[in-house]
Design a protein around this motif. Structure first.
Motif, short mmCIF file in Angstrom:
data_model
loop_
_atom_site.label_atom_id
_atom_site.label_comp_id
_atom_site.label_asym_id
_atom_site.label_seq_id
_atom_site.Cartn_x
_atom_site.Cartn_y
_atom_site.Cartn_z
N UNK A 1 17.32 9.08 35.17
CA UNK A 1 16.33 8.55 34.22
C UNK A 1 16.18 9.49 33.01
N UNK A 2 16.15 10.79 33.26
CA UNK A 2 16.06 11.75 32.17
C UNK A 2 17.28 11.65 31.25
N UNK A 3 18.45 11.58 31.86
CA UNK A 3 19.68 11.49 31.06
C UNK A 3 19.74 10.21 30.25
N UNK A 4 19.34 9.09 30.86
CA UNK A 4 19.33 7.82 30.12
C UNK A 4 18.35 7.89 28.95
N UNK A 5 17.17 8.45 29.19
CA UNK A 5 16.18 8.56 28.12
C UNK A 5 16.72 9.44 26.98
N UNK A 6 17.29 10.57 27.34
CA UNK A 6 17.83 11.47 26.32
C UNK A 6 19.00 10.84 25.57
N UNK A 7 19.84 10.14 26.30
CA UNK A 7 21.02 9.54 25.69
C UNK A 7 20.65 8.42 24.72
N UNK B 1 9.96 18.12 26.79
CA UNK B 1 9.62 17.97 28.21
C UNK B 1 8.45 17.02 28.40
N UNK B 2 7.38 17.21 27.65
CA UNK B 2 6.19 16.37 27.84
C UNK B 2 6.48 14.91 27.51
N UNK B 3 7.29 14.67 26.49
CA UNK B 3 7.65 13.29 26.14
C UNK B 3 8.52 12.66 27.24
N UNK B 4 9.43 13.46 27.79
CA UNK B 4 10.26 12.97 28.89
C UNK B 4 9.41 12.66 30.12
N UNK B 5 8.40 13.48 30.36
CA UNK B 5 7.51 13.26 31.50
C UNK B 5 6.79 11.92 31.36
N UNK B 6 6.31 11.64 30.17
CA UNK B 6 5.63 10.36 29.93
C UNK B 6 6.62 9.20 30.09
N UNK B 7 7.79 9.34 29.51
CA UNK B 7 8.78 8.26 29.54
C UNK B 7 9.25 7.95 30.96
N UNK B 8 9.39 8.97 31.79
CA UNK B 8 9.95 8.78 33.14
C UNK B 8 8.90 8.66 34.23
N UNK B 9 7.65 9.03 33.93
CA UNK B 9 6.62 9.03 34.95
C UNK B 9 6.66 10.25 35.84
N UNK B 10 7.43 11.23 35.45
CA UNK B 10 7.52 12.49 36.21
C UNK B 10 6.48 13.48 35.68
N UNK C 1 5.50 17.28 34.27
CA UNK C 1 6.19 18.26 33.41
C UNK C 1 7.02 19.28 34.20
N UNK C 2 6.47 19.90 35.27
CA UNK C 2 7.28 20.88 36.00
C UNK C 2 8.54 20.28 36.62
N UNK C 3 8.45 19.04 37.10
CA UNK C 3 9.63 18.39 37.68
C UNK C 3 10.68 18.10 36.60
N UNK C 4 10.22 17.71 35.42
CA UNK C 4 11.13 17.48 34.30
C UNK C 4 11.82 18.80 33.93
N UNK C 5 11.04 19.85 33.82
CA UNK C 5 11.60 21.17 33.47
C UNK C 5 12.64 21.63 34.48
N UNK C 6 12.33 21.44 35.75
CA UNK C 6 13.26 21.85 36.80
C UNK C 6 14.56 21.04 36.72
N UNK C 7 14.45 19.74 36.53
CA UNK C 7 15.64 18.90 36.42
C UNK C 7 16.45 19.27 35.18
N UNK C 8 15.77 19.54 34.08
CA UNK C 8 16.47 19.93 32.86
C UNK C 8 17.18 21.27 33.02
#
Length: 120
Positions: free
Chosen positions: A49-55, A62-71, A73-80
């Motif tokens: 989901x993160x990769x699709x959003x970024x692509x 990070x905070x924008x990705x968290x909102x977009x994916x429903x994750x 912030x710390x989980x987004x940071x770890x995945x990134x």
């Protein structure tokens, strides 16, 4: 049967030409491992989901990705962190904000295929 590795030459073979074709199709074991690693990045729904959003949406924080994916912030940071270590994404710092984007072309092509084949 010229492509059969020496350590397997004594094994029973039914269709020698097909075995050679299969060995050629597999190719270099290091390349196969690299693709398996790339696919393992995509095998996790959150990372995908993160990769699709970024692509599709371009560089995102990070905070924008968290909102977009429903994750969170710390989980987004770890995945990134994992995606960055694998060379799939890179971050660009603008002041205090880091925006991430997909930088691996092979991953981008896989994401194009994934996005094109997802039912809407």
């Amino acid at each position: 049967m010229h492509l059969v590795p020496a350590d397997r030459a004594g094994h029973r073979i039914i269709d020698g030409h097909r075995v050679c074709d299969a060995v050629a199709a597999i190719g270099d074991p290091d390349r196969v491992r690299a693709w398996a690693d790339r696919f393992s990045l995509l095998a996790d729904a959150n990372r995908l989901a993160l990769l699709l959003a970024l692509h599709r949406a371009g560089p995102l924080a990070v905070s924008d990705l968290a909102v977009a994916t429903g994750m969170r912030d710390p989980a987004v940071s770890q995945a990134l962190r994992l995606l960055r270590a694998a060379g799939a994404v890179a971050g660009e710092k603008e002041g205090r904000v880091v925006r991430y984007r997909v930088v691996d072309e092979a991953t981008a092509r896989l994401l194009d295929e994934c996005a094109a084949n997802v039912p809407v």
